[in-house]
Scaffold this motif. Structure first.
Motif, PDB file in Angstrom:
ATOM      1  N   ALA A   1      55.082 -53.905   9.379  1.00 22.78           N
ATOM      2  CA  ALA A   1      54.816 -54.315  10.771  1.00 22.78           C
ATOM      3  C   ALA A   1      53.748 -53.208  11.230  1.00 22.78           C
ATOM      4  O   ALA A   1      53.041 -53.977  12.054  1.00 22.78           O
ATOM      5  CB  ALA A   1      56.192 -54.205  11.308  1.00 22.78           C
ATOM      6  N   ILE A   2      53.833 -52.129  10.787  1.00 17.14           N
ATOM      7  CA  ILE A   2      52.990 -50.926  11.112  1.00 17.14           C
ATOM      8  C   ILE A   2      51.317 -51.628  10.964  1.00 17.14           C
ATOM      9  O   ILE A   2      50.449 -51.550  11.632  1.00 17.14           O
ATOM     10  CB  ILE A   2      53.437 -49.664  10.828  1.00 17.14           C
ATOM     11  CG1 ILE A   2      54.620 -49.329  11.480  1.00 17.14           C
ATOM     12  CG2 ILE A   2      52.172 -48.648  11.079  1.00 17.14           C
ATOM     13  CD1 ILE A   2      55.172 -47.838  10.968  1.00 17.14           C
ATOM     14  N   HIS A   3      51.407 -51.802   9.352  1.00 23.18           N
ATOM     15  CA  HIS A   3      50.147 -52.223   8.773  1.00 23.18           C
ATOM     16  C   HIS A   3      49.551 -53.490   9.661  1.00 23.18           C
ATOM     17  O   HIS A   3      48.490 -53.492   9.848  1.00 23.18           O
ATOM     18  CB  HIS A   3      50.400 -52.616   7.183  1.00 23.18           C
ATOM     19  CG  HIS A   3      49.169 -53.198   6.659  1.00 23.18           C
ATOM     20  ND1 HIS A   3      48.839 -54.522   6.635  1.00 23.18           N
ATOM     21  CD2 HIS A   3      48.161 -52.412   5.973  1.00 23.18           C
ATOM     22  CE1 HIS A   3      47.693 -54.586   5.944  1.00 23.18           C
ATOM     23  NE2 HIS A   3      47.365 -53.195   5.819  1.00 23.18           N
ATOM     24  N   ASP A   4      50.391 -54.556   9.718  1.00 21.24           N
ATOM     25  CA  ASP A   4      50.147 -55.854  10.581  1.00 21.24           C
ATOM     26  C   ASP A   4      49.722 -55.382  12.203  1.00 21.24           C
ATOM     27  O   ASP A   4      48.405 -55.765  12.456  1.00 21.24           O
ATOM     28  CB  ASP A   4      51.005 -56.742  10.918  1.00 21.24           C
ATOM     29  CG  ASP A   4      51.608 -57.379   9.460  1.00 21.24           C
ATOM     30  OD1 ASP A   4      50.875 -57.002   8.528  1.00 21.24           O
ATOM     31  OD2 ASP A   4      52.725 -57.939   9.219  1.00 21.24           O
ATOM     32  N   LEU A   5      50.155 -54.431  12.787  1.00 21.52           N
ATOM     33  CA  LEU A   5      49.639 -53.915  14.061  1.00 21.52           C
ATOM     34  C   LEU A   5      48.386 -53.261  14.089  1.00 21.52           C
ATOM     35  O   LEU A   5      47.545 -53.532  14.883  1.00 21.52           O
ATOM     36  CB  LEU A   5      50.846 -53.112  14.629  1.00 21.52           C
ATOM     37  CG  LEU A   5      50.394 -52.651  16.050  1.00 21.52           C
ATOM     38  CD1 LEU A   5      50.228 -53.837  17.129  1.00 21.52           C
ATOM     39  CD2 LEU A   5      51.777 -51.694  16.630  1.00 21.52           C
ATOM     40  N   VAL A   6      48.250 -52.332  12.892  1.00 22.41           N
ATOM     41  CA  VAL A   6      46.902 -51.655  12.743  1.00 22.41           C
ATOM     42  C   VAL A   6      45.644 -52.738  12.535  1.00 22.41           C
ATOM     43  O   VAL A   6      44.661 -52.453  12.973  1.00 22.41           O
ATOM     44  CB  VAL A   6      46.850 -50.628  11.456  1.00 22.41           C
ATOM     45  CG1 VAL A   6      45.667 -50.188  11.111  1.00 22.41           C
ATOM     46  CG2 VAL A   6      47.845 -49.732  11.958  1.00 22.41           C
TER      47      VAL A   6
END
Length: 87
Positions: free
Chosen positions: A19-24
């Motif tokens: 989820a963090i990767h996708d947001l980045v």
């Protein structure tokens, strides 16, 4: 600081990491995202972290003697560095 480098150094739930990767990735392709909320999984993680560490300041006991010794050693170090640079 590079968020992906930070992520590589911590152990977290793989779904949260994704989820963090996708947001980045989204952040990298768009202009400022405004004041929108992060994905629910990230919100949940942050809320749990805040709750888990709410009493952190109370658990940390200041050590004035250790602080004084560290300041004294730092003063000596920087004085020596200045003297070495000038002399």
């Amino acid at each position: 600081m590079n968020m992906m480098e930070c992520l590589s150094g911590v152990v977290i739930d793989e779904a949260l990491r994704e989820a963090i990767h996708d947001l980045v990735i989204v952040k990298g392709r768009t202009r400022e995202m405004g004041e929108g909320l992060p994905p629910k999984r990230i919100q949940s993680f942050l809320a749990a972290s805040i709750e888990r560490h709410a009493d952190l300041a109370e658990r940390i006991k200041p050590d004035q003697d250790a602080d004084s010794r560290a300041h004294h050693r730092a003063d000596i170090f920087y004085q020596q560095e200045v003297q070495r640079a000038l002399g």
